[in-house]
Structure formats: C-alpha cells, structure tokens
Enzyme design. Structure first.
Site, short mmCIF file in Angstrom:
data_model
loop_
_atom_site.label_atom_id
_atom_site.label_comp_id
_atom_site.label_asym_id
_atom_site.label_seq_id
_atom_site.Cartn_x
_atom_site.Cartn_y
_atom_site.Cartn_z
CE LYS A 96 43.53 41.02 31.60
NZ LYS A 96 43.87 39.98 31.97
CD GLU A 107 39.77 36.70 31.91
OE1 GLU A 107 39.54 36.48 30.59
OE2 GLU A 107 39.24 37.50 32.57
NE ARG A 119 39.20 47.82 36.88
CZ ARG A 119 39.30 46.74 36.51
NH1 ARG A 119 38.34 45.69 37.10
NH2 ARG A 119 40.10 46.16 35.65
P1 ATP Z 1 40.67 43.78 32.48
O1 ATP Z 1 39.25 44.14 32.81
O2 ATP Z 1 41.57 44.91 32.06
O3 ATP Z 1 40.95 42.82 31.30
P2 ATP Z 1 40.66 41.77 34.40
O4 ATP Z 1 40.14 42.17 35.50
O5 ATP Z 1 39.79 40.74 33.42
O6 ATP Z 1 41.27 43.17 33.67
P3 ATP Z 1 42.23 39.83 35.25
O7 ATP Z 1 43.50 39.11 34.57
O8 ATP Z 1 41.18 38.91 35.37
O9 ATP Z 1 42.06 41.08 34.43
O10 ATP Z 1 42.88 40.36 36.75
C1 ATP Z 1 43.15 39.44 37.58
C2 ATP Z 1 42.97 40.06 38.90
O11 ATP Z 1 43.52 41.35 38.92
C3 ATP Z 1 41.51 39.86 39.25
O12 ATP Z 1 41.25 39.61 40.64
C4 ATP Z 1 41.35 41.57 39.02
O13 ATP Z 1 39.96 41.78 40.12
C5 ATP Z 1 42.57 42.25 39.40
N1 ATP Z 1 42.81 43.49 38.82
C6 ATP Z 1 42.49 43.86 37.42
N2 ATP Z 1 42.46 45.02 37.44
C7 ATP Z 1 42.72 45.58 38.41
C8 ATP Z 1 42.79 47.10 38.64
N3 ATP Z 1 42.58 48.07 37.87
N4 ATP Z 1 42.75 47.41 40.02
C9 ATP Z 1 42.81 46.35 40.98
N5 ATP Z 1 42.85 45.05 40.67
C10 ATP Z 1 42.76 44.73 39.16
MG MG Z 2 38.88 39.22 34.88
#
Ligand code: ATP
Ligand code: MG
Length: 583
Positions: free
Chosen positions: A288, A52, A278
């Site tokens: 984030k 995102e 994760r």
């Molecule tokens: P946050 O919860 O920090 O906002 P998010 O998962 O919403 O992170 P995205 O931009 O949607 O952030 O993440 C893109 C991809 O990265 C998704 O497939 C997500 O599953 C993966 N991802 C995000 N954080 C992690 C993590 N800590 N470990 C492994 N994969 C991750």
């Molecule tokens: Mg996400």
C-alpha cells in the site's frame, strides 16, 4: 433504430460461487475441518478480515477476503470486518468507506459484524494496566535510538533497559500520565516485559503503547497514546471471539507474541493464528505504501486508475467480482511465498467476460472504405449475434451503408506473406455483411499515407444470399461511417516493464512509459450510444472493453480490460507439453 439492450451483466451470487463442492481444500480449510470435528470451539467458525484503513484494497486483499469470508460461509460461520485503526497519522475515513464498499462489491457480507479496534481502546488500556500490575509491562524512557541500540541484532541478544526494573506503582503512575497527555511524543513507551535475550526479536520487550499527539478519525482527541499493532490485534481477536485468526506469513514470527499476550492476560478466548502466503503478482507492486506513492506522485490518475491492482482499478478497468473470486479460488492457499503470473489473472477475466460480455464492432484506428457499387443513400439493417456463447443474449441490428470504416492494420498495400486481410485486388468478408474487393487506393499526396480505399461488393454474399457461403481468407470488423459514433479508447499495458518491480533499486524507475495509450479517433457501432459507465463488451477481434465514467454524451470512453490474446493459455499449454516430454 431499435436500441438493443446489451446488458447481461448482473453480478452473480457469491453463495453459489463459493460453496461449490468441487472446490479443492487447502491446509487452512483442513485445520478448520479438524477443529470442527473435534468440537474445538463448540462448532463455531468465526474469522475476520482486518484491514488498516490507510489505503484502498488491492487484489492481494481480495485473496484474504475470499479466504476469510469463504471459510465462514462454507462452515455456517461468520466473518467480521474489523478496521485495525491504531495509526491515526496514516488513516482516513475515506479509506474506511472505500474498504466497506469494495468488500461488498466483491460480493461479501459481514452482516452486523462491523468492528473497529479503536472501539476497544479503553479495554486495551485496562488490559495494559493489568499487565503492569502483574509486573509484566513497564514504562520505558529510552529514546527511539536507544531502544534500537538496546534491542540487539538477529545474532546478538539485546540488553535490558535501565527502566525495566521500575516499580509497579511508578509504572502505573507514568502510564496514567502518558494517557493524560503530560509527556511529549517519543519520551516514553509502554513495553511488555518478556525477554531481551530471546532469539525471536519480537519477544524482546515489544512496545505496546506509544505517545502520539494525533487526532483519530473516530476517537478524535480522546487519546494521545495509541496501542501497537501486535498488542491490539490479538486482544481484538479475543474480544470478538475469533476462532481462526488468518494472516500472512510475515506474522509467523509474531505468533509467539500473540500467544504470550493472550496467555498472560488469560482472555476468555484464545484464537489460533494461522499464516498463509500473501499474493504477489508479476508486473505489479502490491504494498500500500508503494501504491500510495504512485497516486501521490501522479504516476497514475488515482487509486482507481485502471492500471492499478486495486479493486477500484480492476473494477474501472472492467473486471468483474466473479473473475476476481475465481482467480482467488484457482491460485489456492499455500504456506510458501510465490509469485503468480499476471497472465493468470487476465485469463480469469477473459473467461468470465467471454460468457457475459456482448459482442460489438468498434474500429480503433479507422480507414475509410467507399463501396463504389453500393447504392448511394441505401442503408441495410443487418443481423448481428450478441454472444455466440449464449444464444439467449439474442441479436441486434447493425446498419450498413456505402461508406464504412475498417481497421487501418487490416489493410496492407504490399501484403507480406501470411497476411490474409485486405490488399489491392483481394477479397475479404465484412462481418455480418458482404464480401468486398479492393479496387483502388487513395493516398495523401504529401505523405504517401493510405487515406481511403475503394472497393466493390458482391450482393450475393450477404447472409441468406446465393453466395453466402463463399469462402475468403479473412473476416473483418467494420462500422458504417454515417452511423458510427466517435469514441475514445484507452489501451493499457503492464504498469511496469519488469516482472519483479519490487526488486528494482527504485520501483519508479521501472515504470512502463507506454502503460497507457489513448486512441481518440475511434468509431464504434451505434448500439453503443447506450453504453453506461461500467458496461462491458467484447469488441470483435480486439478484446474486452468497459465504458469509463469519463464518458460524456457526445463521446463514450472505453477502457480495454484485456485483449483477446491469452498469454496464460499459452503458458499452460507449454507447461503441459513440457510435462508430457518429461514423462
Ligand atoms: P501492505 O503491506 O500493502 O500495507 P497490509 O498487510 O499492511 O498491506 P492490511 O490492511 O493490514 O494491509 O491488510 C489486511 C489483511 O489483508 C491482512 O490480514 C493482510 O494479511 C491481508 N493482505 C494484505 N496484503 C495481502 C496479500 N498481498 N495477499 C494476501 N493477503 C494480504
Ligand atoms: Mg497490515
């Protein structure tokens, strides 16, 4: 003086790094291998990394990037970069650009497969209309509070909305008017008609569309209704022909919904969603939202603050993409959440920099040393090894003269037991130079602080001299006072004082007030005049350092990437000894 080029830091090719046959498999790679063997997708492997664009990428994303791009690379497949840009109020083009640059920096290539969920808005709308026509979606007019009240809880079923039984024609009309901008935010939503009593709350008529009077960074004001993540994600995967849709564990309970949408829509392709744990790191927050808060409330200098777990922060700190990829490889991929010791990341960074970073001498807290018997005005150019790990990196000349700086902590007027460095009457070796002996101490009359040492040197102890092998208990780094350059050095410690900052009531209350220490009176050897931002070095006996973009011609600024002390090696050793005891 000849300026030696100390750059030997070209970032390596990711192809060789990831197709290493010794790489261990994991449950996701096993699934892909089984599918390939069964010719499940006609031998295709298509993955995607779906950020995102609402923040900068962090080390957790790196785990997902390495996994998705890695699996594609290993199987002659392709990994798409797809922006999941369905929430215009939080998104920005700045984030889109930074994410593209960071994925490239990490060493991965999406070729021509760059996509945006927003490019599918029309298609998504048509799919939604299809569900309405088939009686599988309806326009709800409960307000947000009512929706919540009707949803039920984990232990109690939800209740049907009074609008759930609206006729198809009415739903189609309302949905069209939602799109046309006739309604205010919050007045209507489009919901999937599944089961308000489902034990899985994600299936209790999830919202598919909401009204948002917001401009989108790509579609402008074309839309005032925006699809929700759960609806968008699976359909986008299907449109792109993704074979394996890899996501983190919190989406496990969303999988039935993912499958429901694709089954009901009868999409030509039905990707398989696979969840993995994760990455969590000690002393680090990874959400984030929290990282944004650190930036906005100025707890850090920006997304690229070297204390941030963002790829920008790690990069500015001096970490290489190879170190991050190696870290991601070694932590593995599992199905159970856990927290990785940040010392393990530091260990990977150290291992990597040990091979590539040239050694130099830098004195962080200088103490002046006058060598009384060294001829005034004489300068010798001594040979210094650039990297004992890699003879190919050659040698450089380091100037030596009558006045040098050593580290304040390398001298004690009254040395405690086991302190083997310089003290009155004691001898030490100056690296690549001579053995010196401390014969006098000058103190500030008012404060009593030691401000200068007087020493004598033994000319026969220079490399190649008759007493070159004479042993002393310590070898110190130093710089020549007349030749060294002033520098600023920024020392970093963990951003948080506790290993699990997310467990604190308010994570900002466990910020480490000493996470940044700025040393402004450092002196570094003259070869560092050519240090361009991003150049990485080992400061002998100190650690690994990287020139910062804040450097100016008169003053180089260095970030300490990691110290030389390897906490992870200790942890591993203790674990090994522990398991040996257990045997
Ligand atoms: P946050 O919860 O920090 O906002 P998010 O998962 O919403 O992170 P995205 O931009 O949607 O952030 O993440 C893109 C991809 O990265 C998704 O497939 C997500 O599953 C993966 N991802 C995000 N954080 C992690 C993590 N800590 N470990 C492994 N994969 C991750
Ligand atoms: Mg996400």
């Amino acid at each position: 003086m000849k300026n030696v080029t100390l750059e030997k830091q070209a970032e390596g090719s990711v192809q060789t790094a990831i197709t290493d046959p010794s790489r261990p498999s994991d449950f996701i790679r096993d699934i892909v291998a089984t599918d390939l063997k069964a010719n499940k997708h006609e031998g295709r492997v298509v993955t995607r990394f779906p950020p995102e664009p609402n923040g900068y990428l962090h080390i957790g994303h790196a785990k997902s990037i390495c996994l998705n791009f890695g699996i594609a690379l290993e199987n002659n497949g392709i990994c798409h970069l797809r922006f999941d840009d369905t929430n215009p109020t939080k998104e920005d083009i700045e984030y889109v650009e930074s994410i593209k640059a960071d994925v490239r920096w990490l060493g991965f290539d999406w070729q021509d497969k760059l996509f945006y969920a927003s490019d599918y808005f029309e298609q998504l709308y048509q799919y939604a209309v299809q569900l309405i026509q088939e009686g599988k979606a309806y326009v709800d007019s409960l307000n947000a509070d009512e929706v919540r009240a009707y949803r039920g809880t984990l232990t109690e079923p939800g209740k049907d909305s009074p609008y759930r039984s609206r006729a198809v024609e009415e739903n189609l009309d309302l949905f069209e008017r939602m799109r046309a901008g006739e309604f205010a935010e919050g007045t209507h939503t489009l919901r999937a008609k599944i089961d308000m009593a489902s034990p899985n709350v994600n299936l209790r008529d999830p919202v598919m569309y909401r009204i948002l009077q917001a401009s989108h960074h790509r579609t402008g004001d074309t839309w005032c209704i925006y699809p929700m993540y759960d609806f968008t994600h699976c359909v986008s995967d299907a449109i792109e022909g993704i074979t394996h849709s890899i996501c983190t564990l919190e989406f496990e309970d969303h999988r039935p919904l993912y499958d429901w949408f694709l089954d009901e829509l009868r999409t030509p392709c039905h990707p398989q969603q696979i969840e993995f744990a994760r990455l969590n790191l000690t002393y680090t927050v990874m959400s984030k939202r929290r990282l944004l808060q650190l930036v906005e409330q100025e707890y850090v200098s920006g997304w690229d603050d070297p204390r941030m777990p963002t790829l920008r922060g790690l990069r500015r700190r001096g970490c290489t993409p190879e170190a991050i990829r190696s870290f991601c490889e070694h932590i593995g991929v599992a199905k159970r959440n856990s927290t990785v010791d940040i010392a393990m990341l530091e260990h990977e960074i150290r291992e990597d920099l040990n091979k590539r970073a040239p050694r130099v001498m830098a004195v962080l807290s200088p103490l002046k040393v006058v060598i009384d018997n060294y001829p005034e005005g004489q300068v010798e150019e001594l040979d210094a090894v650039n990297n004992p790990e890699d003879p190919g990196m050659g040698t450089r000349k380091v100037p030596f003269s009558r006045v040098v700086y050593i580290e304040q902590e390398d001298f004690r007027e009254d040395p405690p037991k086991k302190f083997f460095r310089l003290a009155p009457g004691r001898e030490v070796r100056l690296r690549y130079a001579y053995i010196i002996k401390c014969v006098g101490v000058v103190k500030d009359e008012r404060t009593g602080e030691v401000v200068e040492l007087h020493c004598t040197y033994d000319p026969a102890t220079r490399s190649g001299g008759t007493a070159e092998n004479r042993k002393v208990k310590a070898t110190l780094h130093w710089v020549s006072a007349a030749h060294s350059l002033p520098a600023e050095v920024r020392l970093y410690d963990h951003l948080f004082t506790t290993a699990n900052p997310d467990e604190a009531r308010d994570f900002t209350t466990v910020l480490n007030p000493n996470s940044l220490e700025v040393l402004t009176t450092c002196q570094v050897e003259p070869s560092l005049a050519s240090a361009t931002p991003g150049s990485r070095y080992q400061f002998e006996r100190q650690g690994y350092f990287c020139a910062d973009p804040d450097s100016s011609p008169g003053k180089v600024v260095f970030n300490r990437t990691v110290s030389l002390r390897d906490a992870w090696a200790k942890v591993e050793k203790a674990q090994k000894e522990g398991s040996m005891r257990d045997e």
